[in-house]
Enzyme design. Structure first.
Site, PDB file in Angstrom:
ATOM      1  N   CYS A  95      -4.680  10.092  -1.282  1.00 43.75           N
ATOM      2  CA  CYS A  95      -3.584   9.445  -2.005  1.00 43.75           C
ATOM      3  C   CYS A  95      -2.408  10.387  -1.825  1.00 43.75           C
ATOM      4  O   CYS A  95      -2.565  11.600  -1.999  1.00 43.75           O
ATOM      5  CB  CYS A  95      -3.931   9.288  -3.485  1.00 43.75           C
ATOM      6  SG  CYS A  95      -2.508   8.863  -4.512  1.00 43.75           S
TER       7      CYS A  95
ATOM      8  N   CYS B 281       1.552   5.429   1.673  1.00 44.99           N
ATOM      9  CA  CYS B 281       0.754   5.053   0.516  1.00 44.99           C
ATOM     10  C   CYS B 281      -0.601   4.594   1.035  1.00 44.99           C
ATOM     11  O   CYS B 281      -0.687   3.633   1.809  1.00 44.99           O
ATOM     12  CB  CYS B 281       1.473   3.913  -0.203  1.00 44.99           C
ATOM     13  SG  CYS B 281       0.460   3.110  -1.439  1.00 44.99           S
TER      14      CYS B 281
END
Ligand code: DGL
Length: 267
Positions: free
Chosen positions: A184, A74
């Site tokens: 992302c 992440c």
């Protein structure tokens, strides 16, 4: 904790599976525990304090599972919380942004774009990390806050989503970038759409670099497992069916257990 202890890997939802899918190809004999914090999604709109709180609780969860390493699959939590939490646990911690920046910087790009969440863009983590190794690279950062929900709800082929994706890409292309980092872990799910709008070679998916980095580091630290004792385990903090359905583009999850870590819920 020993070499056969599990590896923890987490994200706010299915995004981290883009990393997991690469890693499991290279290291099929490890014991993996994946956590998708779907109740707190999207991370990109949370504050630094909220993200530190959430990430600390996820690390505590993995500590209770006796992991040897945790992979921050992440970008948002890597960018915003890693510096604060890195020394507080006795397992190895791999943050995606910091782990891949050197490799990308060494490719000698001149104009590079970054698409990421609001929190990652506001932290300038990619810009700062890449500039350390390649100060001559121009870096243009654009937040795409709608994209995580597009992926989680499998809306990537809807006309509205395609228009939204095109809007950010058009803006990015005005900077004459030659490469764009999908900063992302959810965004590689949009590659089918993205590559219809600009050539596939333009996009950098950090997952491949990240998986290689992790393998090399585990090897160097003699932390690889020789024995797989269980299939990957998947946990989510809400909506396991949605997670299972959205997972299929990268790694087909058959079963995800909902865990009621109620204290994980950050309002
Ligand atoms: N996939 C995560 C990232 O790489 C988090 C996205 C979100 O929940 O906003 O940033």
């Amino acid at each position: 904790m020993n070499n056969d202890s599990p590896i923890g890997i987490f994200d706010s939802g299915v995004g981290g599976l883009s990393v997991f899918a690469e890693l499991v190809k290279l290291l099929p004999n490890e014991n993996y525990i994946y956590f998708g914090d779907t109740i707190n999604l999207p991370y990109g709109n949370k504050t630094k304090e909220q993200l530190i709180d959430i990430t600390g609780k996820i690390f505590d969860f993995f500590e209770s599972k006796n992991v040897k390493a945790v992979i921050m699959a992440c970008n948002t939590t890597s960018a915003v919380t890693y510096d604060t939490l890195r020394t507080k646990y006795n397992f190895k911690i791999y943050p995606v942004v910091q782990s891949v920046a050197k490799c990308i910087a060494n490719e000698n790009h001149t104009n590079i774009g970054v698409f990421a969440t609001n929190a990652t863009i506001n932290s300038h983590a990619y810009k700062n990390e890449i500039s350390k190794y390649n100060p001559n690279c121009n870096i243009f950062e654009i937040a795409c806050p709608e994209w995580v929900n597009i992926v989680e709800h499998e809306l990537q082929n809807d006309e509205k989503s395609i228009q939204n994706i095109k809007m950010y890409l058009d803006e990015m292309l005005t900077y004459n970038v030659n490469s764009i980092i999908l900063g992302c872990t959810h965004y590689p799910y949009l590659l089918d759409v993205l590559q219809k709008l600009a050539p596939n070679e333009v996009y950098i998916n950090p997952a491949k670099y990240f998986a290689n980095y992790i393998v090399n580091d585990l090897k160097q630290n003699e932390l690889l497992s020789g024995k797989k004792s269980h299939e990957p385990k998947f946990y989510v903090s809400s909506k396991p069916e949605q997670f299972i359905s959205a997972s299929k583009l990268f790694y087909k999850v058959d079963n995800a257990q909902e865990i009621s870590l109620n204290e994980l819920l950050i309002k």
